[in-house]
Design an enzyme around this catalytic site. Structure first.
Site, PDB file in Angstrom:
ATOM      1  N   GLY A   1       5.406   9.055  -1.439  1.00 27.14           N
ATOM      2  CA  GLY A   1       5.606   7.842  -1.635  1.00 27.14           C
ATOM      3  C   GLY A   1       6.420   7.545  -2.921  1.00 27.14           C
ATOM      4  O   GLY A   1       7.568   7.034  -2.814  1.00 27.14           O
ATOM      5  N   ALA A   2       6.197   8.113  -3.942  1.00 26.73           N
ATOM      6  CA  ALA A   2       6.766   7.979  -5.232  1.00 26.73           C
ATOM      7  C   ALA A   2       6.089   9.087  -5.931  1.00 26.73           C
ATOM      8  O   ALA A   2       5.010   9.236  -6.135  1.00 26.73           O
ATOM      9  CB  ALA A   2       6.708   6.891  -6.021  1.00 26.73           C
ATOM     10  N   MET A   3       6.979   9.682  -6.994  1.00 19.32           N
ATOM     11  CA  MET A   3       6.470  10.683  -8.031  1.00 19.32           C
ATOM     12  C   MET A   3       6.987  10.410  -9.384  1.00 19.32           C
ATOM     13  O   MET A   3       8.371  10.402  -9.357  1.00 19.32           O
ATOM     14  CB  MET A   3       6.676  12.025  -7.386  1.00 19.32           C
ATOM     15  CG  MET A   3       6.183  13.003  -8.353  1.00 19.32           C
ATOM     16  SD  MET A   3       4.497  13.080  -8.654  1.00 19.32           S
ATOM     17  CE  MET A   3       4.086  14.090 -10.104  1.00 19.32           C
ATOM     18  N   GLU A   4       6.198  10.772 -10.298  1.00 14.46           N
ATOM     19  CA  GLU A   4       6.730  10.349 -11.628  1.00 14.46           C
ATOM     20  C   GLU A   4       7.383  11.447 -12.344  1.00 14.46           C
ATOM     21  O   GLU A   4       7.140  11.538 -13.599  1.00 14.46           O
ATOM     22  CB  GLU A   4       5.683   9.893 -12.538  1.00 14.46           C
ATOM     23  CG  GLU A   4       4.397  10.861 -12.718  1.00 14.46           C
ATOM     24  CD  GLU A   4       3.096  10.897 -11.678  1.00 14.46           C
ATOM     25  OE1 GLU A   4       2.124  11.268 -12.029  1.00 14.46           O
ATOM     26  OE2 GLU A   4       3.482  10.484 -10.559  1.00 14.46           O
TER      27      GLU A   4
ATOM     28  N   HIS B   1       4.150   5.841 -15.790  1.00 16.75           N
ATOM     29  CA  HIS B   1       3.664   7.161 -15.898  1.00 16.75           C
ATOM     30  C   HIS B   1       4.501   8.173 -16.962  1.00 16.75           C
ATOM     31  O   HIS B   1       4.066   9.246 -17.429  1.00 16.75           O
ATOM     32  CB  HIS B   1       3.960   7.942 -14.613  1.00 16.75           C
ATOM     33  CG  HIS B   1       2.816   7.756 -13.582  1.00 16.75           C
ATOM     34  ND1 HIS B   1       1.190   8.088 -13.908  1.00 16.75           N
ATOM     35  CD2 HIS B   1       2.659   7.380 -12.440  1.00 16.75           C
ATOM     36  CE1 HIS B   1       0.499   7.760 -12.978  1.00 16.75           C
ATOM     37  NE2 HIS B   1       1.239   7.435 -11.755  1.00 16.75           N
TER      38      HIS B   1
ATOM     39  N   GLU C   1      -3.241   7.555 -12.917  1.00 16.09           N
ATOM     40  CA  GLU C   1      -3.099   6.453 -11.433  1.00 16.09           C
ATOM     41  C   GLU C   1      -3.689   5.289 -12.053  1.00 16.09           C
ATOM     42  O   GLU C   1      -3.163   4.199 -11.572  1.00 16.09           O
ATOM     43  CB  GLU C   1      -3.793   7.134 -10.580  1.00 16.09           C
ATOM     44  CG  GLU C   1      -2.907   8.522 -10.005  1.00 16.09           C
ATOM     45  CD  GLU C   1      -1.425   8.439 -10.079  1.00 16.09           C
ATOM     46  OE1 GLU C   1      -0.832   7.319  -9.814  1.00 16.09           O
ATOM     47  OE2 GLU C   1      -0.754   9.383  -9.648  1.00 16.09           O
TER      48      GLU C   1
ATOM     49  N   HIS D   1       5.325   1.188 -11.868  1.00 13.28           N
ATOM     50  CA  HIS D   1       4.266   2.128 -11.695  1.00 13.28           C
ATOM     51  C   HIS D   1       4.812   3.453 -12.227  1.00 13.28           C
ATOM     52  O   HIS D   1       4.130   4.355 -13.137  1.00 13.28           O
ATOM     53  CB  HIS D   1       3.780   2.364 -10.337  1.00 13.28           C
ATOM     54  CG  HIS D   1       2.594   3.244 -10.175  1.00 13.28           C
ATOM     55  ND1 HIS D   1       1.140   2.882 -10.186  1.00 13.28           N
ATOM     56  CD2 HIS D   1       2.433   4.615 -10.072  1.00 13.28           C
ATOM     57  CE1 HIS D   1       0.263   3.790  -9.953  1.00 13.28           C
ATOM     58  NE2 HIS D   1       1.253   5.013  -9.838  1.00 13.28           N
ATOM     59  N   GLU D   2       6.004   4.095 -11.697  1.00 14.38           N
ATOM     60  CA  GLU D   2       6.336   5.262 -12.092  1.00 14.38           C
ATOM     61  C   GLU D   2       6.803   5.364 -13.446  1.00 14.38           C
ATOM     62  O   GLU D   2       6.600   6.458 -14.228  1.00 14.38           O
ATOM     63  CB  GLU D   2       7.366   5.970 -11.079  1.00 14.38           C
ATOM     64  CG  GLU D   2       6.969   6.013  -9.410  1.00 14.38           C
ATOM     65  CD  GLU D   2       5.542   6.541  -9.292  1.00 14.38           C
ATOM     66  OE1 GLU D   2       5.313   7.476 -10.115  1.00 14.38           O
ATOM     67  OE2 GLU D   2       4.853   6.277  -8.380  1.00 14.38           O
TER      68      GLU D   2
END
Length: 876
Positions: A291-294, A331, A350, A327-328
């Site tokens: 989905g998404a990654m930081e 992080h 998270e 959100h990312e």
């Protein structure tokens, strides 16, 4: 729960649920859990990769600077699927290399012991480039003009960096990384740091070298390369870029503008400026299961969570993009700059980022009314946390399988809600100051939850740990009970606590330290921390409509005695929207727990309707409750009468909103319209159903005839009664559409087909290549849920299980079958799920099975209770 929903506790025996035995300590490298020995720490990696995108192989050479803490003859590090050719320590070959593919390790045996101090290790190795979305993998996609393209992508969380290079692949082993990669000369390559140099090679290749990263955990390293272009910006002296497949880069402008607003806010909030020389965000077309990654400085997103298409995207898409970007970006501090030592504290990453994304989104977009609408997150989270298969926010994680399972609604949702409660209790300034202390103290290092509590206590002067640990180190939800009395004209409200559970008669009794906010119209709120002893609130009159959890900032349910509840319902219109939604959410949950009759929820809905409820947060909760009740009435003679009642509740909203947007209407009304129409369609409202075929036919002729936010509604309702011709029309669009957002929207509509032949076609379509690998498991679970025939979907999936699993990343395997079986009420299917997985269960699959069985058991019980109580209520 073996056959026919027998005792669930048998299955749960030995699973990693339960309390952490002792209060957590502050971070210590030596005491941090993990699977690798702590006798060696890497300090710096230099990695040189040569990729072959045709044969899907990679060869690598890496140099690792090591700090040896204790003399050793064996060096254990991680690898998964790689072949280590040799390992050289300070110029001397190791005598032997043994690889354990099950444990995902390699052991380097030295001819003579490695002494304490600094050493250098050089490894040559080869490995595969994967097709599933994990590790180093290829993403094949088509451009909007249907040309084939291949992109190289990485996704390393939680433990897939070891698929690209051997190393210490646990978050506690922080080091710097200098990455070099040989690629096709035409590809644009992006990593965590800026490009240092590019060397053009023979045969259409080039070698790209990146600057050295700051000290960070291995799972944050990133590499993306392909036919990409970008839009660029800058804010607070940091260059920003949003990369997308060439031709789509302008769809990244909205995300870029969001980042330009968010970064200065975060720089100020955390008190530590973003430390990298650039921040890039990259849209991965379709095949991206995370989905998404930081990744630090190179944030990756599935394209529909980063790119905004004026033609196909909806207002909710815009909101989603903003939240995921926020959100990312959060992080980059909580997770990247300061990282949990081990996955038992994944919530520190998270939960905090989930809270911060809403805080930032609300700050920049107050017109979206984000905080009241987080009520849906609360209900979803508490729905999980009330069951016997819940777990503490901080849980004992023993291996990678359990770590993958920890990325759930408790780590994200409950983590977010507990952080919000602590901020509400301490105050915004104290909480922010505590976060600044925490970030500065642990920058470029690791931390535990206790480190955060200590920082917040220092900033606020409160004993934060006592309150916080009661929510993070034990499972479940507090229930605050309110008993009212009247003495000499003074209203006394006595508060006590217990544990709130649903279908869990053997739940351990627990006690929390609960920050409570209570109030009534025209009176100042009362705040207190409720412990084991009863607490009292005195008000200057009797029968005052007192409400607890004002503003819904607390993580607890509330049960009022009859007198207090009656006064509250009569005055419900005087409370804020979020408090109205909160009251309704608690009442329906109390029904599911067997603590309140269903009639209270139905009467409260009627009271809200009588007051002409218009707020989106409240109406979303109303529709959610009505839809849940309707689902439990399927096939029951009372369903028609209930739907008549539900349609009457929603008709005023539909009359106000209509099918078409009004000039200058609020964005909230624009977002509410599709939900109201969809819900009425599910209740088979004749007016809505009569309009659907006309709008569907018009959309087939001219896609522009429907606004983007109604395409999903109209096509979903049309597919419930789809003809084979309708199905083929939609399936062709799913196959041919390159935009992930639209592709998933149309497949979601197809999933509503009820005809068994079309259900078979939907299952086949899901893993035919029409849906990206990263969304195959989700697509099949969607067909099971929406078709109303999960048993047939289960049968079809089982017949084709081997072929389907080739599309799934390793960390998606555990929950794949349980996500389908959990939709069924058939004891045979649920028993079959246990039996087919029993021969080769990981801890992650055991958890997934237990949760699926628990969810089905609770649903079956609620069907019986709903049908019985609704029948009596309708007859009245």
């Amino acid at each position: 729960m073996m056959r026919r929903l027998l005792v669930l506790s048998t299955l749960l025996a030995g699973l990693p649920f339960g309390l952490i035995a002792h209060a957590e300590e502050t971070f210590s490298f030596a005491k941090t859990p993990g699977q690798l020995p702590k006798n060696i720490k890497p300090s710096a990696y230099t990695i040189d990769l040569k990729t072959d995108l045709q044969n899907l192989t990679v060869s690598g050479q890496e140099t690792i600077n090591l700090d040896v803490l204790n003399e050793t003859s064996d060096v254990v590090l991680n690898q998964a699927g790689l072949k280590l050719a040799n390992a050289v320590f300070d110029g001397v070959n190791s005598s032997k290399i043994t690889q354990n593919d099950h444990e995902e390790t390699a052991t380097l045996h030295l001819k003579s012991p490695l002494s304490k101090g600094r050493h250098t290790l050089v490894i040559h190795y080869t490995g595969p480039i994967l097709e599933t979305p994990n590790g180093l993998y290829i993403n094949d996609y088509r451009t909007p003009s249907a040309q084939k393209r291949r992109m190289l992508v990485t996704q390393f969380e939680v433990a897939d960096a070891r698929r690209m290079f051997p190393g210490w692949d646990e978050p506690v082993f922080k080091a710097t990384y200098q990455l070099n990669v040989t690629l096709p000369a035409a590809d644009i390559a992006v990593s965590n740091m800026p490009v240092r140099a590019t060397e053009i090679l023979k045969e259409g290749k080039k070698r790209v070298s990146f600057e050295t990263t700051p000290k960070m955990s291995s799972y944050l390293l990133a590499l993306v390369a392909g036919d990409m272009k970008a839009v660029y910006g800058q804010t607070d002296h940091t260059p920003l870029g949003v990369y997308a497949p060439a031709g789509l880069e302008k769809q990244g402008i909205f995300a870029l503008k969001a980042a330009e607003h968010i970064l200065p806010y975060y720089n100020n909030y955390f008190g530590v400026k973003y430390p990298l020389p650039k921040m890039d965000m990259l849209a991965i077309p379709g095949n991206y299961q995370a989905g998404a990654m930081e990744n630090w400085g190179a944030l990756t997103y599935i394209d529909n969570a980063l790119l905004y298409d004026d033609k196909n995207s909806t207002p909710r898409t815009r909101e989603l993009i903003y939240e995921v970007v926020a959100h990312e970006m959060a992080h980059q501090w909580s997770g990247d700059l300061v990282t949990m030592g081990w996955w038992n504290n994944i919530w520190l990453n998270e939960g905090f980022a989930s809270w911060m994304e809403i805080k930032a989104t609300d700050k920049m977009n107050p017109q979206w009314d984000i905080w009241p609408r987080q009520h849906s997150t609360r209900e979803g989270t508490m729905g999980i946390d009330a069951l016997s298969t819940t777990h503490p926010i901080q849980q004992n994680i023993r291996n990678v399988s359990e770590a993958n399972a920890a990325f759930d609604g408790i780590s994200y949702g409950k983590g977010e809600l507990v952080i919000r409660m602590l901020e509400g209790w301490l105050g915004e300034d104290h909480f922010r100051n505590g976060m600044r202390i925490y970030m500065k103290a642990h920058a470029y290092n690791n931390a535990t939850s206790q480190d955060l509590w200590n920082a917040l206590s220092t900033a606020s002067g409160q004993d934060v740990g006592t309150v916080a640990r009661s929510f993070t180190e034990q499972p479940g939800i507090p229930l605050v009970q309110v008993a009212s009395s009247c003495v000499n004209g003074v209203g006394r409200y006595t508060l006590t606590q217990s544990r709130f559970t649903i279908h869990d008669p053997h739940a351990s009794p627990l006690t929390w330290s609960i920050p409570v906010v209570a109030g009534a119209p025209s009176l100042e709120p009362t705040t207190l921390v409720l412990g084991a002893a009863p607490a009292h609130i005195d008000l200057p009159a009797c029968n005052v409509p007192i409400k607890l959890n004002l503003g819904e900032s607390g993580y607890y349910r509330v049960q009022y005695d009859q007198a207090a509840l009656n006064a509250l319902i009569k005055s419900v219109a005087q409370f804020s929207a979020v408090d109205r939604a909160n009251l309704l959410g608690d009442q329906y949950a109390l029904f599911l727990a067997g603590k309140s009759p269903l009639s209270v929820s139905l009467d409260l809905i009627a009271e809200l309707a009588k007051n002409n409820e218009k707020d989106i947060a409240v109406l979303d909760e109303v529709m959610g409750t009505l839809t849940a009740i309707d689902a439990r009435e399927d096939g029951n003679p009372d369903q028609a009468a209930f739907r008549h009642y539900a349609i009457n509740i929603l008709k005023p909203s539909f009359t106000r909103l209509g099918w078409d947007a009004k000039p200058n209407e609020s964005v909230l009304d624009t977002m509410l319209r599709p939900t109201v129409i969809m819900t009425l369609g599910q209740f088979e409202d004749p007016e809505v159903l009569a309009e659907v075929p006309h709008r569907f036919a018009g959309w087939k002729k001219d896609p522009a005839s429907l606004p983007a936010d109604l395409v999903g509604v109209v096509t979903s309702l049309a597919m419930k009664q789809a003809t084979p011709e309708d199905w083929e029309f939609m399936a062709t669009h799913v196959r041919d559409t390159q935009a992930t957002e639209l592709k998933l929207r149309l497949f979601s509509a197809l999933a509503n087909a009820r005809n068994p032949d079309l259900i078979r076609k939907n299952v086949s379509l899901a893993y035919s290549g029409a849906i990206p690998n990263g969304r195959v498991a989700m697509a099949l679970a969607m067909v099971a849920a929406e078709s109303q025939n999960p048993d047939l979907v289960w049968k079809l999936v089982k017949e084709n299980e081997g072929a389907i699993r080739t599309h799934l990343a390793p960390w998606a395997q555990d929950d794949f079958l349980p996500s389908i079986a959990r939709q069924s009420n058939n004891p045979g299917v649920l028993s079959d799920m246990q039996q087919v997985l029993a021969s080769n269960q990981t801890n992650g699959s055991k958890l997934a099975i237990a949760k699926a069985l628990n969810a089905a058991q609770v649903r079956i019980e609620s069907i019986k209770n709903t049908q019985s109580q609704l029948h009596d209520w309708l007859n009245k």
